[in-house]
Write a protein that holds these residues in place. Structure first.
Motif, PDB file in Angstrom:
ATOM      1  N   CYS A   1       0.858  -1.184   0.000  1.00 53.75           N
ATOM      2  CA  CYS A   1       0.000   0.000   0.000  1.00 53.75           C
ATOM      3  C   CYS A   1       0.893   1.233   0.000  1.00 53.75           C
ATOM      4  O   CYS A   1       2.107   1.134   0.142  1.00 53.75           O
ATOM      5  N   GLY A   2       0.285   2.397  -0.149  1.00 52.29           N
ATOM      6  CA  GLY A   2       1.028   3.644  -0.108  1.00 52.29           C
ATOM      7  C   GLY A   2       1.475   3.979   1.306  1.00 52.29           C
ATOM      8  O   GLY A   2       0.861   3.560   2.294  1.00 52.29           O
ATOM      9  N   LEU A   3       2.557   4.748   1.413  1.00 47.43           N
ATOM     10  CA  LEU A   3       3.105   5.103   2.722  1.00 47.43           C
ATOM     11  C   LEU A   3       2.102   5.896   3.558  1.00 47.43           C
ATOM     12  O   LEU A   3       1.967   5.668   4.764  1.00 47.43           O
ATOM     13  N   ALA A   4       1.383   6.834   2.939  1.00 48.20           N
ATOM     14  CA  ALA A   4       0.446   7.659   3.692  1.00 48.20           C
ATOM     15  C   ALA A   4      -0.669   6.817   4.301  1.00 48.20           C
ATOM     16  O   ALA A   4      -1.020   6.974   5.471  1.00 48.20           O
ATOM     17  N   PHE A   5      -1.231   5.896   3.514  1.00 47.60           N
ATOM     18  CA  PHE A   5      -2.293   5.038   4.042  1.00 47.60           C
ATOM     19  C   PHE A   5      -1.761   4.150   5.159  1.00 47.60           C
ATOM     20  O   PHE A   5      -2.424   3.957   6.186  1.00 47.60           O
ATOM     21  N   ALA A   6      -0.558   3.614   4.978  1.00 46.67           N
ATOM     22  CA  ALA A   6       0.025   2.754   6.010  1.00 46.67           C
ATOM     23  C   ALA A   6       0.243   3.519   7.307  1.00 46.67           C
ATOM     24  O   ALA A   6      -0.114   3.042   8.397  1.00 46.67           O
ATOM     25  N   ALA A   7       0.815   4.718   7.213  1.00 42.00           N
ATOM     26  CA  ALA A   7       1.171   5.470   8.416  1.00 42.00           C
ATOM     27  C   ALA A   7      -0.043   6.076   9.112  1.00 42.00           C
ATOM     28  O   ALA A   7      -0.144   6.055  10.344  1.00 42.00           O
ATOM     29  N   LYS A   8      -0.975   6.623   8.319  1.00 40.20           N
ATOM     30  CA  LYS A   8      -2.083   7.375   8.910  1.00 40.20           C
ATOM     31  C   LYS A   8      -3.286   6.523   9.266  1.00 40.20           C
ATOM     32  O   LYS A   8      -4.098   6.922  10.097  1.00 40.20           O
ATOM     33  N   TRP A   9      -3.413   5.348   8.634  1.00 42.30           N
ATOM     34  CA  TRP A   9      -4.607   4.551   8.929  1.00 42.30           C
ATOM     35  C   TRP A   9      -4.289   3.110   9.288  1.00 42.30           C
ATOM     36  O   TRP A   9      -4.725   2.601  10.323  1.00 42.30           O
ATOM     37  N   LEU A  10      -3.519   2.403   8.457  1.00 35.66           N
ATOM     38  CA  LEU A  10      -3.399   0.957   8.619  1.00 35.66           C
ATOM     39  C   LEU A  10      -2.582   0.548   9.840  1.00 35.66           C
ATOM     40  O   LEU A  10      -3.049  -0.251  10.670  1.00 35.66           O
ATOM     41  N   VAL A  11      -1.364   1.061   9.973  1.00 30.45           N
ATOM     42  CA  VAL A  11      -0.475   0.601  11.038  1.00 30.45           C
ATOM     43  C   VAL A  11      -1.076   0.813  12.427  1.00 30.45           C
ATOM     44  O   VAL A  11      -1.019  -0.100  13.273  1.00 30.45           O
ATOM     45  N   PRO A  12      -1.689   1.977  12.722  1.00 35.13           N
ATOM     46  CA  PRO A  12      -2.272   2.122  14.057  1.00 35.13           C
ATOM     47  C   PRO A  12      -3.374   1.109  14.377  1.00 35.13           C
ATOM     48  O   PRO A  12      -3.681   0.892  15.548  1.00 35.13           O
ATOM     49  N   ARG A  13      -3.953   0.481  13.361  1.00 36.12           N
ATOM     50  CA  ARG A  13      -5.061  -0.452  13.590  1.00 36.12           C
ATOM     51  C   ARG A  13      -4.654  -1.918  13.501  1.00 36.12           C
ATOM     52  O   ARG A  13      -5.490  -2.795  13.741  1.00 36.12           O
ATOM     53  N   LEU A  14      -3.412  -2.181  13.137  1.00 34.02           N
ATOM     54  CA  LEU A  14      -2.977  -3.571  13.019  1.00 34.02           C
ATOM     55  C   LEU A  14      -3.009  -4.304  14.353  1.00 34.02           C
ATOM     56  O   LEU A  14      -3.065  -5.539  14.378  1.00 34.02           O
ATOM     57  N   VAL A  15      -2.981  -3.574  15.466  1.00 33.74           N
ATOM     58  CA  VAL A  15      -3.103  -4.230  16.768  1.00 33.74           C
ATOM     59  C   VAL A  15      -4.451  -4.932  16.874  1.00 33.74           C
ATOM     60  O   VAL A  15      -4.564  -5.983  17.514  1.00 33.74           O
ATOM     61  N   GLY A  16      -5.482  -4.363  16.237  1.00 37.56           N
ATOM     62  CA  GLY A  16      -6.786  -5.014  16.227  1.00 37.56           C
ATOM     63  C   GLY A  16      -6.773  -6.311  15.438  1.00 37.56           C
ATOM     64  O   GLY A  16      -7.429  -7.288  15.816  1.00 37.56           O
ATOM     65  N   LEU A  17      -6.018  -6.330  14.343  1.00 32.42           N
ATOM     66  CA  LEU A  17      -5.885  -7.564  13.568  1.00 32.42           C
ATOM     67  C   LEU A  17      -5.149  -8.621  14.384  1.00 32.42           C
ATOM     68  O   LEU A  17      -5.535  -9.799  14.384  1.00 32.42           O
ATOM     69  N   ALA A  18      -4.104  -8.205  15.093  1.00 35.49           N
ATOM     70  CA  ALA A  18      -3.347  -9.158  15.910  1.00 35.49           C
ATOM     71  C   ALA A  18      -4.217  -9.754  17.010  1.00 35.49           C
ATOM     72  O   ALA A  18      -4.076 -10.933  17.352  1.00 35.49           O
ATOM     73  N   ALA A  19      -5.117  -8.952  17.555  1.00 34.86           N
ATOM     74  CA  ALA A  19      -5.999  -9.463  18.600  1.00 34.86           C
ATOM     75  C   ALA A  19      -7.002 -10.472  18.039  1.00 34.86           C
ATOM     76  O   ALA A  19      -7.334 -11.467  18.692  1.00 34.86           O
ATOM     77  N   ARG A  20      -7.476 -10.214  16.811  1.00 31.68           N
ATOM     78  CA  ARG A  20      -8.466 -11.107  16.213  1.00 31.68           C
ATOM     79  C   ARG A  20      -7.813 -12.349  15.616  1.00 31.68           C
ATOM     80  O   ARG A  20      -8.371 -13.445  15.685  1.00 31.68           O
ATOM     81  N   HIS A  21      -6.633 -12.164  14.993  1.00 32.89           N
ATOM     82  CA  HIS A  21      -5.950 -13.282  14.329  1.00 32.89           C
ATOM     83  C   HIS A  21      -4.488 -13.327  14.798  1.00 32.89           C
ATOM     84  O   HIS A  21      -3.581 -12.940  14.055  1.00 32.89           O
ATOM     85  N   PRO A  22      -4.228 -13.790  16.006  1.00 33.26           N
ATOM     86  CA  PRO A  22      -2.840 -13.807  16.501  1.00 33.26           C
ATOM     87  C   PRO A  22      -1.921 -14.708  15.686  1.00 33.26           C
ATOM     88  O   PRO A  22      -0.699 -14.558  15.738  1.00 33.26           O
ATOM     89  N   GLU A  23      -2.514 -15.647  14.922  1.00 33.41           N
ATOM     90  CA  GLU A  23      -1.705 -16.559  14.119  1.00 33.41           C
ATOM     91  C   GLU A  23      -1.242 -15.936  12.813  1.00 33.41           C
ATOM     92  O   GLU A  23      -0.405 -16.506  12.111  1.00 33.41           O
ATOM     93  N   LEU A  24      -1.756 -14.732  12.476  1.00 27.04           N
ATOM     94  CA  LEU A  24      -1.492 -14.126  11.173  1.00 27.04           C
ATOM     95  C   LEU A  24      -0.463 -13.014  11.302  1.00 27.04           C
ATOM     96  O   LEU A  24      -0.647 -12.066  12.068  1.00 27.04           O
ATOM     97  N   GLU A  25       0.615 -13.135  10.543  1.00 27.11           N
ATOM     98  CA  GLU A  25       1.642 -12.092  10.494  1.00 27.11           C
ATOM     99  C   GLU A  25       1.484 -11.299   9.214  1.00 27.11           C
ATOM    100  O   GLU A  25       1.331 -11.874   8.136  1.00 27.11           O
ATOM    101  N   VAL A  26       1.499  -9.970   9.335  1.00 27.22           N
ATOM    102  CA  VAL A  26       1.366  -9.094   8.173  1.00 27.22           C
ATOM    103  C   VAL A  26       2.717  -8.474   7.858  1.00 27.22           C
ATOM    104  O   VAL A  26       3.370  -7.890   8.728  1.00 27.22           O
TER     105      VAL A  26
END
Length: 297
Positions: A97-122
């Motif tokens: 993805c683009g750097l802006a989307f990763a920094a401003k939206w995606l990365v801060p929310r990846l903790v939610g993905l880790a909580a839902r799918h701890p077996e999945l590494e992004v």
């Protein structure tokens, strides 16, 4: 007839897809002369001319047009099989993805993905270029645009109208007739819809297009820098809601005008059909679509 070498077939497929020896060489990591040698050997083995030179580069002959679709599909399936096998070992999904989307939206929310799918590494690959899914170890892309990427499955997940935003100080300057004309317009040089298109479309309503047409411009090479420029008070930026939502909620940015415009753009999930069906990709897609806001700001 024995099958030609994979290197020769790969060279033909790359030339057919990219249209020139030099671009094929860059994609394959070899020299243009090596691509030419492999292509010439393949044509000799098959007894067929596969390409002819046209005004825009190398153009497939009738025989080439019969061969190339099968080659492209075959290499995509090989890449998908390798990706599937290695991903099962790693338990990862590689997302670009683009750097802006990763920094401003995606990365801060990846903790939610880790909580839902701890077996999945992004694994994130941030780039502004269009990656070649069939050549690179990429499972899924989050692309901004209109969804026109041949050969890829695409799903619109977040339509994005444009919003003029600015820091509170810049917004105050816009409201002051004596200072408004000096307020710069921030331009993202990679944007698919900039200030000239906005003005041509008749916005903003407040003051009419002529109110901003003569303003100075401050140009930045991509959205990640443009949003930082807006936060720092460099001027007014035509923003995408996902990139500025938190700044608007916190008050670090405000709507410079009430206007918004729908340019038919948004964030899309894209992948090859084979990668789209991977279980890891499906889990990431389900999480992302459930996390994205349903309505743009």
């Amino acid at each position: 007839m024995p099958l030609p070498s994979l290197n020769a077939l790969q060279a033909a497929e790359a030339v057919g897809r990219l249209g020139s020896l030099s671009r094929a060489a860059a994609a394959l990591g070899v020299t243009a002369s090596a691509v030419s040698h492999r292509l010439r050997g393949l044509e000799q083995q098959l007894g067929l001319g596969l390409f002819e030179r046209g005004e825009a580069g190398l153009v497939p002959t009738a025989a080439g047009r019969r061969l190339l679709p099968g080659l492209s599909e075959g290499f995509q399936r090989i890449a998908a099989a390798v990706g599937e096998a290695t991903a099962q070992e790693r338990g990862t999904v590689t997302v670009t993805c683009g750097l802006a989307f990763a920094a401003k939206w995606l990365v801060p929310r990846l903790v939610g993905l880790a909580a839902r799918h701890p077996e999945l590494e992004v694994r994130l690959v941030t780039t502004s270029r269009l990656v070649e899914f069939d050549r690179e170890d990429i499972d899924l892309g989050i692309r901004f645009g209109r969804g026109r990427w041949p050969g890829l499955k695409a799903e619109l997940v977040a339509p994005q109208p444009l919003l003029p935003v600015a820091s509170p100080a810049i917004a105050a300057a816009l409201a002051d007739p004596e200072r408004a004309a000096a307020v710069p317009l921030i331009e993202d040089e990679q944007s698919l819809f900039g200030w000239d298109a906005w003005l041509a479309a008749g916005g903003p309503a407040t003051g009419g297009p002529a109110a901003l047409a003569g303003h100075p411009r401050r140009r930045f090479p991509d959205a990640s820098l443009a949003v930082e420029a807006a936060l720092a008070g460099h001027g007014v930026w035509l923003a995408w809601p996902l990139l500025v939502d938190e700044a608007l909620q916190s008050g670090r940015l405000v709507r410079a005008f009430p206007d918004r415009i729908d340019a038919g753009l948004g964030y899309w999930l894209v992948a090859t059909p084979a990668r789209w069906r991977r279980p890891e990709v499906a889990r990431f897609r389900d999480w992302l679509t459930s996390t994205l806001p349903r309505d743009a700001a």
